[in-house]
Design a protein around this motif. Sequence first.
Motif, PDB file in Angstrom:
ATOM      1  N   LYS A 158       0.825  -1.216   0.000  1.00 53.80           N
ATOM      2  CA  LYS A 158       0.000   0.000   0.000  1.00 53.80           C
ATOM      3  C   LYS A 158       0.858   1.265   0.000  1.00 53.80           C
ATOM      4  CE  LYS A 158      -4.008  -2.089   2.284  1.00 53.80           C
ATOM      5  NZ  LYS A 158      -4.899  -2.061   3.489  1.00 53.80           N
ATOM      6  N   HIS A 160       3.909   1.394  -1.107  1.00 53.27           N
ATOM      7  CA  HIS A 160       4.566   1.446  -2.411  1.00 53.27           C
ATOM      8  C   HIS A 160       3.650   2.079  -3.453  1.00 53.27           C
ATOM      9  CE1 HIS A 160       7.434  -2.065  -1.216  1.00 53.27           C
ATOM     10  NE2 HIS A 160       7.975  -0.891  -0.970  1.00 53.27           N
ATOM     11  N   ARG A 161       2.360   1.753  -3.396  1.00 58.94           N
ATOM     12  CA  ARG A 161       1.422   2.370  -4.334  1.00 58.94           C
ATOM     13  C   ARG A 161       1.333   3.868  -4.099  1.00 58.94           C
ATOM     14  NH1 ARG A 161      -1.582  -2.419  -3.610  1.00 58.94           N
ATOM     15  NH2 ARG A 161      -2.928  -1.469  -2.029  1.00 58.94           N
ATOM     16  N   SER A 164       4.408   5.473  -5.549  1.00 55.27           N
ATOM     17  CA  SER A 164       4.404   5.529  -7.008  1.00 55.27           C
ATOM     18  C   SER A 164       3.477   6.620  -7.528  1.00 55.27           C
ATOM     19  CB  SER A 164       4.007   4.167  -7.590  1.00 55.27           C
ATOM     20  OG  SER A 164       2.660   3.850  -7.276  1.00 55.27           O
ATOM     21  N   GLU A 165       2.449   6.963  -6.735  1.00 56.27           N
ATOM     22  CA  GLU A 165       1.494   7.994  -7.135  1.00 56.27           C
ATOM     23  C   GLU A 165       1.943   9.401  -6.748  1.00 56.27           C
ATOM     24  OE1 GLU A 165      -1.995   6.859  -5.053  1.00 56.27           O
ATOM     25  OE2 GLU A 165      -2.366   5.049  -6.245  1.00 56.27           O
ATOM     26  N   ALA A 186       6.978  -3.290  -7.462  1.00 55.65           N
ATOM     27  CA  ALA A 186       5.846  -2.428  -7.123  1.00 55.65           C
ATOM     28  C   ALA A 186       6.002  -1.038  -7.723  1.00 55.65           C
ATOM     29  CB  ALA A 186       5.707  -2.336  -5.605  1.00 55.65           C
TER      30      ALA A 186
END
Length: 303
Positions: A158, A160-161, A164-165, A186
């Motif tokens: 979570k 990592h997401r 990335s965003e 990820a």
Amino acid sequence: MMNPTQGSTQARHQLGRYGVWIAPMTLLKTPVAEQREQFARLEQLGYGSLWTGEPPASSPVGGREIFSQLAIVLGATTKLVAGAGIANITMRDPVAMHGAAATLAEAHPGRLILGLGGHTGDRPLSAMRAYLDAMDQAAARILPDVRYPRVLAALGPKTHRLASERADGVHPFMQPVEHTEAARKALGPDGLLIPHQVLILDTDAVRARGRMRALFGHGHNTDNHYTANYRRLGYGDADLKGERSDRLLDAILAWGDSDAIAARLEQHLAAGADHVLLHPLTDGLASAVDLLQQLAPRLVTRS
């Protein structure tokens, strides 16, 4: 904030393969005049960055205010990148966080990476997302043309997401090589991946592991999110309870001779790391730099 792809590309070029992570308590105990001398040594040795962290106010482990400390690093060197690993979001509001980072980045272009972490509570990801929102709002009106890469202390899928965003990458702390591989998958190919690797230049297994067990015994990194991540990577109660297993210790600690330590660092690079931070377990800053000087011929000549 800098466009993530742009920020990652510029940072990779500047960093090289290896940097250094020094514990906040070590720097707290080291007079500033001595710090300046040792930071200059690190730069001369060829390491690309120097990072340190910032404990929360409630922590029994002390440290200097992170931006004041990074200003000392930047002022004592000419090329070394200064990294916050991490600036604790519980220590200042988002406007102050951006303002401090942007000011240092304006004074030393291309030489600051802001790592953020310390989010706690019932909904830590929501807290971090809200903090990033407020930082971005501040950046739109305070030094909006000043750019600096932003990375998150991300361990699980979570976070990592979120990284990335909303960030340029991640800075995982005290994780095995398999976590580096998972983080790269990820993040995809563009995000910065800057893992921390604790190390001891000692071929005696009992002594090396004992030093690491002492760290755990003092409460370092035994928070639930670290334990949960080790479990996610396949470590169970036999590894995590009590003094921790040799298997876990050998996964998170690089020990042995210079070839053994270099091999571990190269494993992180092969698993997808962009830049690996060496954290020597020594009694002080000067002895840490002495150890890094021993390793430098094996490492930085290949940067």
